[in-house]
Design an enzyme around this catalytic site. Structure first.
Site, PDB file in Angstrom:
ATOM      1  N   LYS A  22       0.034  -8.490   1.858  1.00 13.28           N
ATOM      2  CA  LYS A  22      -0.162  -8.133   3.402  1.00 13.28           C
ATOM      3  C   LYS A  22      -1.225  -8.896   3.975  1.00 13.28           C
ATOM      4  O   LYS A  22      -0.978  -9.652   5.165  1.00 13.28           O
ATOM      5  CB  LYS A  22      -0.345  -6.839   3.832  1.00 13.28           C
ATOM      6  CG  LYS A  22      -1.116  -6.432   5.321  1.00 13.28           C
ATOM      7  CD  LYS A  22      -1.283  -5.097   5.731  1.00 13.28           C
ATOM      8  CE  LYS A  22      -2.791  -4.504   5.329  1.00 13.28           C
ATOM      9  NZ  LYS A  22      -3.743  -4.970   6.423  1.00 13.28           N
ATOM     10  N   ASN A  23      -2.428  -8.904   3.624  1.00 11.34           N
ATOM     11  CA  ASN A  23      -3.701  -9.769   3.968  1.00 11.34           C
ATOM     12  C   ASN A  23      -3.690 -11.241   3.966  1.00 11.34           C
ATOM     13  O   ASN A  23      -4.389 -11.771   4.679  1.00 11.34           O
ATOM     14  CB  ASN A  23      -4.987  -9.175   3.563  1.00 11.34           C
ATOM     15  CG  ASN A  23      -5.157  -7.719   4.252  1.00 11.34           C
ATOM     16  OD1 ASN A  23      -4.480  -7.170   5.079  1.00 11.34           O
ATOM     17  ND2 ASN A  23      -5.985  -7.050   3.493  1.00 11.34           N
ATOM     18  N   CYS A 117      -7.258  -0.486  11.684  1.00  6.67           N
ATOM     19  CA  CYS A 117      -7.965   0.908  11.270  1.00  6.67           C
ATOM     20  C   CYS A 117      -9.202   0.831  11.845  1.00  6.67           C
ATOM     21  O   CYS A 117      -9.897  -0.128  11.871  1.00  6.67           O
ATOM     22  CB  CYS A 117      -8.013   0.658   9.682  1.00  6.67           C
ATOM     23  SG  CYS A 117      -6.398   0.510   8.832  1.00  6.67           S
ATOM     24  N   ARG A 122     -16.190  -2.671  14.441  1.00 12.89           N
ATOM     25  CA  ARG A 122     -15.827  -3.786  13.697  1.00 12.89           C
ATOM     26  C   ARG A 122     -15.823  -5.211  14.663  1.00 12.89           C
ATOM     27  O   ARG A 122     -15.164  -5.653  15.525  1.00 12.89           O
ATOM     28  CB  ARG A 122     -14.203  -3.802  13.598  1.00 12.89           C
ATOM     29  CG  ARG A 122     -14.277  -2.677  12.374  1.00 12.89           C
ATOM     30  CD  ARG A 122     -12.340  -2.440  12.046  1.00 12.89           C
ATOM     31  NE  ARG A 122     -12.058  -3.647  11.189  1.00 12.89           N
ATOM     32  CZ  ARG A 122     -10.831  -3.524  10.767  1.00 12.89           C
ATOM     33  NH1 ARG A 122     -10.083  -2.534  10.717  1.00 12.89           N
ATOM     34  NH2 ARG A 122     -10.556  -4.577   9.699  1.00 12.89           N
ATOM     35  N   ASP A 306     -10.919  -1.751   0.176  1.00 11.58           N
ATOM     36  CA  ASP A 306      -9.339  -1.149   0.387  1.00 11.58           C
ATOM     37  C   ASP A 306      -8.871  -0.393  -0.673  1.00 11.58           C
ATOM     38  O   ASP A 306      -7.728   0.069  -0.387  1.00 11.58           O
ATOM     39  CB  ASP A 306      -8.500  -2.516   0.709  1.00 11.58           C
ATOM     40  CG  ASP A 306      -8.795  -3.202   1.954  1.00 11.58           C
ATOM     41  OD1 ASP A 306      -8.438  -4.352   2.333  1.00 11.58           O
ATOM     42  OD2 ASP A 306      -9.686  -2.702   2.703  1.00 11.58           O
ATOM     43  N   ARG A 398       2.519   0.457   7.816  1.00  8.64           N
ATOM     44  CA  ARG A 398       2.160  -0.915   8.533  1.00  8.64           C
ATOM     45  C   ARG A 398       1.822  -1.868   7.254  1.00  8.64           C
ATOM     46  O   ARG A 398       1.774  -3.068   7.394  1.00  8.64           O
ATOM     47  CB  ARG A 398       0.679  -0.753   9.037  1.00  8.64           C
ATOM     48  CG  ARG A 398       0.654  -0.495  10.530  1.00  8.64           C
ATOM     49  CD  ARG A 398      -0.685  -0.363  11.118  1.00  8.64           C
ATOM     50  NE  ARG A 398      -1.286  -1.829  10.456  1.00  8.64           N
ATOM     51  CZ  ARG A 398      -2.737  -1.815  10.249  1.00  8.64           C
ATOM     52  NH1 ARG A 398      -3.514  -0.773  10.740  1.00  8.64           N
ATOM     53  NH2 ARG A 398      -3.226  -2.831   9.850  1.00  8.64           N
TER      54      ARG A 398
END
Ligand code: EPZ
Length: 441
Positions: A22-23, A117, A122, A306, A398
């Site tokens: 995903k990232n 999230c 952030r 994560d 997601r």
């Protein structure tokens, strides 16, 4: 709304194939516009974050053609806008990669502050520091980040004050077409940083040192289209490794890079889990009880932040007292309160959470607090006795492709149910008029 209903107690057995990272995907899709050409991206995960970032490109005038469930073609020749819309940007964190990609291609960009999230503040100061070092003027007004480099971008040295995945990625995207040499110091070293660098180089960029603390980027004037296959998802693979370990099962994970999993494998072996590594697969099994361990999360190659919620679920039934020290985010333990509803014995003090192993967990009603917190709920539900109802599952979907299908495929008993939006009372977090046989305690 949809919820997951999990019947706990099954040991997971069989094999699971991991999807694309995903990232990496959410950085590589924006990067494709730097080519001003046609790019084919393969091994994409089927998750909503990929849909949203693709929609952002279309909204800016690019053409995105879906070739199959894991392949898209991005034609950014006609891309003609540098202003990203609010309603798409706020759905995810990675929408802010459009800043680096648009600045790199056009010399200006307007992108709303991203969503994603919530782990406390952030900030994006390191991103802005990098863009300013390259010669862009930055502004932040009414939640819109604006960048302008009227004299074009010039290579610069950017010593990051904190190791940031996002800032490293955004500065790479802006620098590949800047004039001259850019040096990013204290760069993030995650596998998806290396994957992005390989993709940029396949489009004709000149990026060296990705995966180390110092990344050097020599700007090029022109880039071209490419075909690229995304690396396997380290965090998805780690999530299934922990699910196998927690349920005392025996699963083989396919399409994985064992090297990327080292910090996770080491910790699981410390807990008494047996791990067998092959070229692109790993077998995870457990015969004895899980043993307690201590984890501190840190940037790659440290234990990934994560993965800490998923690890917490396994620690909840490990013999002894385990601890997690969160070294990256200021507040990433919101999910612990939900784990406690399943009987987890935990206490959180600032950035440290302690878990005292219990004999068993009991099914209940819980919610996914965020993407990886949601994965922790699923793992805990798999080991709990009875039924667990998990709501706010959009967080999970997601970032995890076909999570239910993949778990059911190795013996989990999970189904997706639609309940009325007012099924849960805001106050108790339980179904209104909840009675004994609904499984909550
Ligand atoms: C990326 O977030 C990931 N998201 C996160 O994964 C992951 O937790 C994080 O990297 C760390 O690995 C995506 O890739 C889309 P950071 P990012 O910038 O880039 C501070 C998931 O579950 N910081 O590396 O936002 C920041 O506050 C998600 O897939 C600044 O101070 O993380 C944090 O303490 C959740 N200033 C630390 O750096 C900045 O300008 C690391 O943040 C930027 C960051």
């Amino acid at each position: 709304m949809d919820i997951f209903v999990v019947q706990g107690g099954q040991k997971l057995k069989g094999s699971i194939t991991v999807g694309g990272a995903k990232n990496a995907a959410v950085a590589i899709i924006p990067a494709a516009i730097l080519s001003g050409d046609i790019c084919r991206i393969e091994n994409l995960p089927t998750i909503s974050d990929v849909e949203v970032i693709s929609k952002i490109l279309v909204q800016l005038g690019a053409k995105v053609k879906r070739i199959s469930s894991s392949v898209i073609e991005i034609d950014s020749r006609e891309l003609n806008s540098t202003q990203v819309s609010q309603e798409l940007a706020r759905n995810m964190r990675a929408s802010y990669y459009m800043l680096g990609a648009l600045l790199g291609r056009f010399g200006h960009a307007r992108v709303p502050m991203p969503g994603g999230c919530y782990f406390g503040v952030r900030p994006i100061d390191q991103h802005l520091k990098g863009f300013e070092a390259l010669g862009a003027k930055t502004g932040l007004r009414d939640g819109i980040i604006s960048l302008t480099a009227k004299d074009g971008l010039k290579g610069a040295c950017v010593p990051l004050d904190v190791v940031s995945v996002g800032a490293t990625i955004n500065i790479m995207l802006a620098a590949v077409r800047a004039k001259g040499l850019t040096v990013i110091e204290h760069a993030a070293k995650e596998p998806h940083i290396v994957d992005l660098a390989n993709f940029l180089n396949s489009m004709g960029a000149d990026v060296r040192g990705a995966g180390t603390d110092v990344i050097k980027i020599r700007g090029v004037s022109k880039m071209h289209g490419a075909t690229y296959s995304i690396i396997p998802d380290q965090i998805e693979a780690g999530t299934y490794m922990i699910a196998a370990a927690a349920t005392g099962g025996d699963i083989t994970i396919k399409n994985v890079t064992p090297k990327h999993m080292e910090s996770i494998s080491k910790k699981l072996m410390e807990m008494g889990v047996e791990i067998y590594e092959y070229d692109d697969s790993m077998r995870i099994t457990r015969s004895g009880p899980l043993k307690a361990c201590n984890v501190t999360t840190m940037p790659h190659p440290g234990f990934p932040t994560d993965m800490q919620p998923q690890m917490a679920a396994a620690m909840s039934i490990a013999k002894g007292v385990s601890s997690i020290t969160e070294g990256v985010w200021e507040n990433r333990f919101q999910y612990v309160e939900e784990l406690k509803k399943l009987g987890v014995n935990a206490e959180v003090q600032g950035r440290v959470a302690k878990f005292t192993g219990v004999e068993k967990l009991i099914g209940n009603h819980v919610k996914a607090t965020d993407l990886r917190g949601g994965a922790a709920m699923v793992i805990a539900a798999l080991i709990a006795e009875g039924e667990t109802y998990i709501r706010e599952i959009y967080h999970i979907e997601r970032g995890y492709e076909q999570l239910i299908d993949k778990l059911v495929g190795v013996g989990a008993v999970i189904d997706r149910r639609t309940v009325p939006d007012d099924f849960y009372s805001e106050k108790t977090g339980k179904p209104d008029g909840c009675n004994a046989d609904c499984g909550c305690n």
